[in-house]
Motif scaffolding. Sequence first.
Motif, PDB file in Angstrom:
ATOM      1  N   GLY A 211      -2.665  -8.315  -4.894  1.00 39.06           N
ATOM      2  CA  GLY A 211      -3.698  -7.367  -4.505  1.00 39.06           C
ATOM      3  C   GLY A 211      -3.130  -6.125  -3.836  1.00 39.06           C
ATOM      4  N   ALA A 212      -2.096  -6.300  -3.029  1.00 38.97           N
ATOM      5  CA  ALA A 212      -1.475  -5.145  -2.373  1.00 38.97           C
ATOM      6  C   ALA A 212      -0.800  -4.241  -3.391  1.00 38.97           C
ATOM      7  CB  ALA A 212      -0.475  -5.622  -1.327  1.00 38.97           C
ATOM      8  N   ARG A 217      -1.536   2.363  -4.244  1.00 35.82           N
ATOM      9  CA  ARG A 217      -1.687   3.799  -4.535  1.00 35.82           C
ATOM     10  C   ARG A 217      -3.082   4.311  -4.174  1.00 35.82           C
ATOM     11  NH1 ARG A 217       1.246   4.332 -10.521  1.00 35.82           N
ATOM     12  NH2 ARG A 217       3.340   3.643  -9.827  1.00 35.82           N
ATOM     13  N   ASP A 218      -4.126   3.539  -4.562  1.00 33.05           N
ATOM     14  CA  ASP A 218      -5.487   4.018  -4.354  1.00 33.05           C
ATOM     15  C   ASP A 218      -5.998   3.728  -2.946  1.00 33.05           C
ATOM     16  OD1 ASP A 218      -5.419   4.805  -7.003  1.00 33.05           O
ATOM     17  OD2 ASP A 218      -6.324   2.932  -7.720  1.00 33.05           O
ATOM     18  N   ALA A 219      -5.606   2.585  -2.366  1.00 34.43           N
ATOM     19  CA  ALA A 219      -6.090   2.207  -1.029  1.00 34.43           C
ATOM     20  C   ALA A 219      -4.925   1.680  -0.204  1.00 34.43           C
ATOM     21  CB  ALA A 219      -7.213   1.170  -1.132  1.00 34.43           C
ATOM     22  N   PRO A 220      -4.095   2.582   0.321  1.00 35.70           N
ATOM     23  CA  PRO A 220      -2.921   2.127   1.090  1.00 35.70           C
ATOM     24  C   PRO A 220      -3.296   1.279   2.302  1.00 35.70           C
ATOM     25  CG  PRO A 220      -2.764   4.455   0.547  1.00 35.70           C
ATOM     26  CD  PRO A 220      -4.152   4.044   0.200  1.00 35.70           C
ATOM     27  N   ASP A 221      -4.438   1.576   2.925  1.00 36.70           N
ATOM     28  CA  ASP A 221      -4.825   0.793   4.099  1.00 36.70           C
ATOM     29  C   ASP A 221      -5.100  -0.667   3.724  1.00 36.70           C
ATOM     30  OD1 ASP A 221      -4.599   3.096   5.560  1.00 36.70           O
ATOM     31  OD2 ASP A 221      -6.752   3.571   5.476  1.00 36.70           O
ATOM     32  N   ALA A 226      -3.337  -6.346   3.435  1.00 36.41           N
ATOM     33  CA  ALA A 226      -2.994  -7.516   2.622  1.00 36.41           C
ATOM     34  C   ALA A 226      -1.577  -7.982   2.897  1.00 36.41           C
ATOM     35  CB  ALA A 226      -3.169  -7.185   1.139  1.00 36.41           C
ATOM     36  N   MET A 227      -0.640  -7.055   3.062  1.00 39.04           N
ATOM     37  CA  MET A 227       0.746  -7.447   3.336  1.00 39.04           C
ATOM     38  C   MET A 227       0.872  -8.059   4.721  1.00 39.04           C
ATOM     39  SD  MET A 227       2.200  -6.959   0.558  1.00 39.04           S
ATOM     40  CE  MET A 227       3.799  -7.449   1.157  1.00 39.04           C
TER      41      MET A 227
END
Length: 395
Positions: A211-212, A217-221, A226-227
């Motif tokens: 998922g990360a 690219r689109d949702a770094p937050d 997730a990480m």
Amino acid sequence: MNTSSPDPRPNRLMALGAARPWLLDVAIVAAIIVLGSLPGPDRPGGAGGRLFTVALALPLLLRRRRPVGVFAAVSVVALIQWATGARAFGDTALLVALYTVAATQPLRIMLLAGGLLELGVVLAAVRWAQPHWLEAFVGLSAMVTAAGVLGTNVRHRRALLATLQERAARLEHERDQQGRLAAGAERSRIAREMHDIVAHNLSVMIALADGASYAVRDAPDRAEDAMRTASRTGRQALTEMRRLLGVLREDPGPQALAPQPGIDQIDALVEQVRGAGLPVRYDISGEPADAIPAGLQLAAYRIVQEALTNTLKHGGPTADAHVMLGFAAGELRITIVDSGPEPAAAAAEGGGLRGMRERAAVYDGLVEAGPRDGGGWQVRTRLTFAGVPAEATPA
């Protein structure tokens, strides 16, 4: 005061007799022949007496191999001696032969040999002990009885020792077998725990990492969250691994003795799976028991964990899951359903499902896993325990 140890020579003689019994037989025969050859006023002598002494003593060399045959041979020689009227010291060989029969043969054979020897005592007392034949009969009968009783006691003692040795060998074999069974059961238990811990946490970490990678690219937050969750899950898995391996050490630390997860920790498990991207509903019905065994709670937790892990691994991106716990009188029912595809869910037919069945079998449970009628996969089980339902508790 004399504090020296007992004389070890009798023990050495007994050990020598047990190691080389033929030496003892040779010594007995030699003693009878030598004593029968010594001159004396009250000792039977003459060439005939010495000849019969040798003839009576020599068969004793085979008394261990053929005890009944040796007794019969000695009895025949003694009968010939009585018929010829010769007196010989070698008659003591009859007592040695009777002792050997009593020590090696069943009771009926010993009684038959003793009766035959008593008949010889009567004949000898009547012929050679006049006019005091009664005193001679009593004395010789006492010697015959002593030889028979001593031999019988030795036979019983040998039988008792053989029984004790057999029992000790059987107990040792059973102890080793129980040790192997316990070791196998412990290996199976450790394998189940390792599989549940590693498979679940790695599945969650893989789902979070995937998922990360999609959202970086689109949702770094969201990728960063997730990480972080994957990192936290990895640390949790490492802690559980260390705790499990610590049990195997001789001196486990406090972490190794930490409580195992139970029903109360299923909420956190569901939240962890939700964080990995799998929508999960969690419902509880019924009245929880006042005291549920810790082992049953661990089994319930692991069954739910394994089922959600399989859904997370094989259910696909559109799958969701529903966990239901139902409490009844003395039992806990667990149902996990998902909307994953059947071919992927069928991959659960491996070590994970086997581990769930093994856990459920401990509490008279049976795991049923298979495709649902409306699509997806379901896992159902029922665990029984001796608990008393508590007062009404809202689910």
